[in-house]
Motif scaffolding. Structure first.
Motif, PDB file in Angstrom:
ATOM      1  N   PRO A  69       0.840  -1.201   0.000  1.00  0.00           N
ATOM      2  CA  PRO A  69       0.000   0.000   0.000  1.00  0.00           C
ATOM      3  C   PRO A  69       0.874   1.251   0.000  1.00  0.00           C
ATOM      4  N   ALA A  70       0.262   2.380  -0.302  1.00  0.00           N
ATOM      5  CA  ALA A  70       1.019   3.638  -0.335  1.00  0.00           C
ATOM      6  C   ALA A  70       1.565   3.974   1.048  1.00  0.00           C
ATOM      7  N   ARG A  71       0.801   3.753   2.082  1.00  0.00           N
ATOM      8  CA  ARG A  71       1.199   4.033   3.459  1.00  0.00           C
ATOM      9  C   ARG A  71       0.466   3.083   4.398  1.00  0.00           C
ATOM     10  N   VAL A  72       1.027   2.892   5.572  1.00  0.00           N
ATOM     11  CA  VAL A  72       0.357   2.193   6.666  1.00  0.00           C
ATOM     12  C   VAL A  72       0.326   3.164   7.839  1.00  0.00           C
ATOM     13  N   ASP A  73      -0.830   3.684   8.131  1.00  0.00           N
ATOM     14  CA  ASP A  73      -0.961   4.666   9.194  1.00  0.00           C
ATOM     15  C   ASP A  73      -1.131   3.979  10.547  1.00  0.00           C
ATOM     16  N   GLY A  74      -0.975   4.746  11.603  1.00  0.00           N
ATOM     17  CA  GLY A  74      -1.150   4.203  12.944  1.00  0.00           C
ATOM     18  C   GLY A  74       0.023   3.321  13.336  1.00  0.00           C
ATOM     19  N   ASP A  75      -0.208   2.484  14.338  1.00  0.00           N
ATOM     20  CA  ASP A  75       0.855   1.675  14.922  1.00  0.00           C
ATOM     21  C   ASP A  75       0.932   0.256  14.378  1.00  0.00           C
ATOM     22  N   ASP A  76       0.106  -0.083  13.383  1.00  0.00           N
ATOM     23  CA  ASP A  76       0.305  -1.358  12.697  1.00  0.00           C
ATOM     24  C   ASP A  76       1.688  -1.363  12.046  1.00  0.00           C
ATOM     25  N   ILE A  77       2.296  -2.548  11.970  1.00  0.00           N
ATOM     26  CA  ILE A  77       3.564  -2.724  11.258  1.00  0.00           C
ATOM     27  C   ILE A  77       3.326  -3.691  10.113  1.00  0.00           C
ATOM     28  N   ARG A  78       3.614  -3.263   8.889  1.00  0.00           N
ATOM     29  CA  ARG A  78       3.547  -4.149   7.739  1.00  0.00           C
ATOM     30  C   ARG A  78       4.963  -4.419   7.254  1.00  0.00           C
ATOM     31  N   LEU A  79       5.326  -5.700   7.187  1.00  0.00           N
ATOM     32  CA  LEU A  79       6.641  -6.135   6.754  1.00  0.00           C
ATOM     33  C   LEU A  79       6.512  -6.886   5.440  1.00  0.00           C
ATOM     34  N   ALA A  80       7.280  -6.501   4.444  1.00  0.00           N
ATOM     35  CA  ALA A  80       7.321  -7.210   3.168  1.00  0.00           C
ATOM     36  C   ALA A  80       8.758  -7.648   2.931  1.00  0.00           C
ATOM     37  N   TYR A  81       8.946  -8.937   2.697  1.00  0.00           N
ATOM     38  CA  TYR A  81      10.294  -9.478   2.512  1.00  0.00           C
ATOM     39  C   TYR A  81      10.680  -9.370   1.041  1.00  0.00           C
ATOM     40  N   VAL A  82      11.713  -8.576   0.774  1.00  0.00           N
ATOM     41  CA  VAL A  82      12.218  -8.402  -0.584  1.00  0.00           C
ATOM     42  C   VAL A  82      13.153  -9.543  -0.951  1.00  0.00           C
ATOM     43  N   GLY A  83      13.933 -10.016   0.035  1.00  0.00           N
ATOM     44  CA  GLY A  83      14.873 -11.109  -0.182  1.00  0.00           C
ATOM     45  C   GLY A  83      16.208 -10.825   0.463  1.00  0.00           C
ATOM     46  N   HIS A  84      16.901 -11.889   0.858  1.00  0.00           N
ATOM     47  CA  HIS A  84      18.175 -11.822   1.559  1.00  0.00           C
ATOM     48  C   HIS A  84      18.041 -10.903   2.772  1.00  0.00           C
ATOM     49  N   ALA A  85      18.697  -9.730   2.793  1.00  0.00           N
ATOM     50  CA  ALA A  85      18.612  -8.847   3.958  1.00  0.00           C
ATOM     51  C   ALA A  85      17.692  -7.654   3.738  1.00  0.00           C
ATOM     52  N   SER A  86      16.951  -7.642   2.645  1.00  0.00           N
ATOM     53  CA  SER A  86      16.131  -6.480   2.274  1.00  0.00           C
ATOM     54  C   SER A  86      14.685  -6.655   2.713  1.00  0.00           C
ATOM     55  N   VAL A  87      14.206  -5.668   3.454  1.00  0.00           N
ATOM     56  CA  VAL A  87      12.846  -5.691   3.987  1.00  0.00           C
ATOM     57  C   VAL A  87      12.246  -4.300   3.837  1.00  0.00           C
ATOM     58  N   LEU A  88      10.966  -4.235   3.457  1.00  0.00           N
ATOM     59  CA  LEU A  88      10.211  -2.981   3.493  1.00  0.00           C
ATOM     60  C   LEU A  88       9.372  -2.982   4.758  1.00  0.00           C
ATOM     61  N   LEU A  89       9.570  -1.971   5.592  1.00  0.00           N
ATOM     62  CA  LEU A  89       8.832  -1.817   6.845  1.00  0.00           C
ATOM     63  C   LEU A  89       7.956  -0.573   6.719  1.00  0.00           C
ATOM     64  N   GLN A  90       6.651  -0.741   6.948  1.00  0.00           N
ATOM     65  CA  GLN A  90       5.712   0.368   6.869  1.00  0.00           C
ATOM     66  C   GLN A  90       4.985   0.518   8.198  1.00  0.00           C
ATOM     67  N   THR A  91       5.038   1.703   8.771  1.00  0.00           N
ATOM     68  CA  THR A  91       4.336   1.977  10.021  1.00  0.00           C
ATOM     69  C   THR A  91       4.259   3.490  10.230  1.00  0.00           C
ATOM     70  N   ARG A  92       3.229   3.948  10.905  1.00  0.00           N
ATOM     71  CA  ARG A  92       3.036   5.359  11.261  1.00  0.00           C
ATOM     72  C   ARG A  92       3.232   6.283  10.063  1.00  0.00           C
ATOM     73  N   GLY A  93       2.799   5.841   8.890  1.00  0.00           N
ATOM     74  CA  GLY A  93       2.842   6.670   7.703  1.00  0.00           C
ATOM     75  C   GLY A  93       4.194   6.811   7.051  1.00  0.00           C
ATOM     76  N   LEU A  94       5.196   6.053   7.521  1.00  0.00           N
ATOM     77  CA  LEU A  94       6.529   6.095   6.919  1.00  0.00           C
ATOM     78  C   LEU A  94       6.850   4.767   6.235  1.00  0.00           C
ATOM     79  N   ASN A  95       7.558   4.864   5.128  1.00  0.00           N
ATOM     80  CA  ASN A  95       8.031   3.686   4.398  1.00  0.00           C
ATOM     81  C   ASN A  95       9.549   3.601   4.543  1.00  0.00           C
ATOM     82  N   ILE A  96      10.013   2.524   5.162  1.00  0.00           N
ATOM     83  CA  ILE A  96      11.418   2.372   5.526  1.00  0.00           C
ATOM     84  C   ILE A  96      11.967   1.115   4.858  1.00  0.00           C
ATOM     85  N   LEU A  97      13.026   1.273   4.080  1.00  0.00           N
ATOM     86  CA  LEU A  97      13.689   0.133   3.446  1.00  0.00           C
ATOM     87  C   LEU A  97      14.946  -0.220   4.230  1.00  0.00           C
ATOM     88  N   LEU A  98      15.126  -1.504   4.477  1.00  0.00           N
ATOM     89  CA  LEU A  98      16.281  -2.006   5.210  1.00  0.00           C
ATOM     90  C   LEU A  98      17.230  -2.712   4.243  1.00  0.00           C
TER      91      LEU A  98
END
Length: 358
Positions: A85-114
């Motif tokens: 999704p474009a954003r995940v608002d509030g305190d829910d955490i959405r984790l999407a596994y890209v592969g190996h060490a790469s993860v997309l973390l979405q929470t509180r309206g921010l999109n964070i790539l690891l």
């Protein structure tokens, strides 16, 4: 004689080729200049509670010693890719596994790539070196607007300059990384908005979130002459509903770093932990933990749940492709820990942790 794959298997973590090797031969530090500290001697960084990586002699013993090495398939397809999704608002955490060490973390309206890596190979060159056996779990074109990128250290399976350039061109995110890694990034592409920080630093990133850089038991290099001339770090995302502990790579050692994290932050809502690249143990144990140790880290740091990464995408070491997930299940069962609290999902799969989950 070892196979060509075995000879290249550790290229991402023991670099043998560099684009500027002559510059790194100097005794000075081309990446960072700063005061001596309890983990910087004026030229190189070190972990007071860690150990040095194995020498070239050790690398050659492993590569030419004839030990057993599982053969990975050339392709291990995934069921499909995620469209976040474009954003995940509030305190829910959405984790999407890209592969190996790469993860997309979405929470509180921010999109964070690891540790984002979209390249086909984790290598200093594009035509050889460890190659991914499945595509990224999110197509680059399907990424939402990326706000923050966290890059833990300089090994090629974590710091992918081509991906960072693509992100800079399309999303222009803030890139938070340990000392010296910013120089590597900006030397490749001045458009990468990299900012470097030390262990213990706190960086506000907006929407009530902050990132702390913490020590981890590892090392870093981009070539044969620049070992530990930049810093490596774990990240702790400070959040109102509970903190998130992300470790890109680490050995377990005596568990000091993880107990220290719990003492400082009081436990974690989520830990994102590596479980792969651990065989053979005589070579890997000081720098890469195995799944049993990852479960111990979850306990040591006081995490209520954990997401596994660093497995099933790129073969760097000797274990079989599914061995980390199988060993994780066994380690959880031995501790009577419910398997749903420490998940090893495949690229393209997701996990949402609701704000009301405890």
């Amino acid at each position: 004689m070892p196979s060509r794959r075995k000879l290249l298997g550790y290229l991402a973590a023991i670099p043998v080729i560099g684009s500027a090797g002559a510059a790194w031969a100097s005794s000075t530090n081309p990446y960072y200049s700063g005061p001596v500290s309890d983990h910087f001697d004026g030229t190189r960084f070190f972990d007071p509670h860690g150990s040095e990586p194995k020498s070239l002699t050790g690398v050659l013993r492993w590569q030419f010693g004839g030990g057993p090495r599982a053969k990975w398939p050339d392709s291990w397809p995934i069921e499909g890719t995620d469209k976040p999704p474009a954003r995940v608002d509030g305190d829910d955490i959405r984790l999407a596994y890209v592969g190996h060490a790469s993860v997309l973390l979405q929470t509180r309206g921010l999109n964070i790539l690891l540790d984002p890596v979209w390249s086909e190979r984790v290598s200093p060159v594009s035509f050889l070196g460890p190659k991914r056996v499945n595509p990224p779990g999110i197509r680059f074109e399907d990424l939402p607007k990326i706000d923050i990128v966290l890059v833990s250290h300089g090994h090629y399976d974590h710091l992918d300059l081509m991906t960072l350039s693509r992100l800079a061109a399309v999303h222009a995110p803030r890139v938070i990384t340990p000392l010296g890694q910013d120089t590597i990034m900006k030397g490749h592409d001045a458009a990468i908005r990299a900012e470097a920080h030390d262990w213990g630093d706190r960086v506000e990133i907006g929407n009530g979130l902050a990132v702390h850089l913490a020590s981890m038991r590892h090392w870093t290099a981009r070539g044969v002459f620049d070992r530990n001339k930049a810093l490596w770090a774990a990240f702790i995302i400070e959040a109102p509903a509970g903190h998130i502990y992300h470790i890109g790579d680490t050995g377990y050692g005596q568990g000091h770093h993880f107990r220290e994290a719990k003492a400082r932050f009081g436990g974690f809502r989520l830990a994102i932990l590596p479980i792969g690249a651990y065989e053979p143990r005589w070579f890997m144990a000081e720098q890469h933990m195995n799944p049993e140790e990852a479960v111990q880290v979850m306990i040591d740091c006081g995490a209520r749940r954990a997401l596994a990464h660093h497995w099933g995408t790129v073969q760097l070491t000797d274990e079989a492709i599914e061995a980390p997930r199988q060993a994780l299940a066994e380690a959880l069962a031995a501790r009577s820990i419910p398997p749903e609290t420490f998940r090893a999902i495949r690229p393209g799969e997701t996990w949402t942790i609701g704000s009301g989950e405890v």
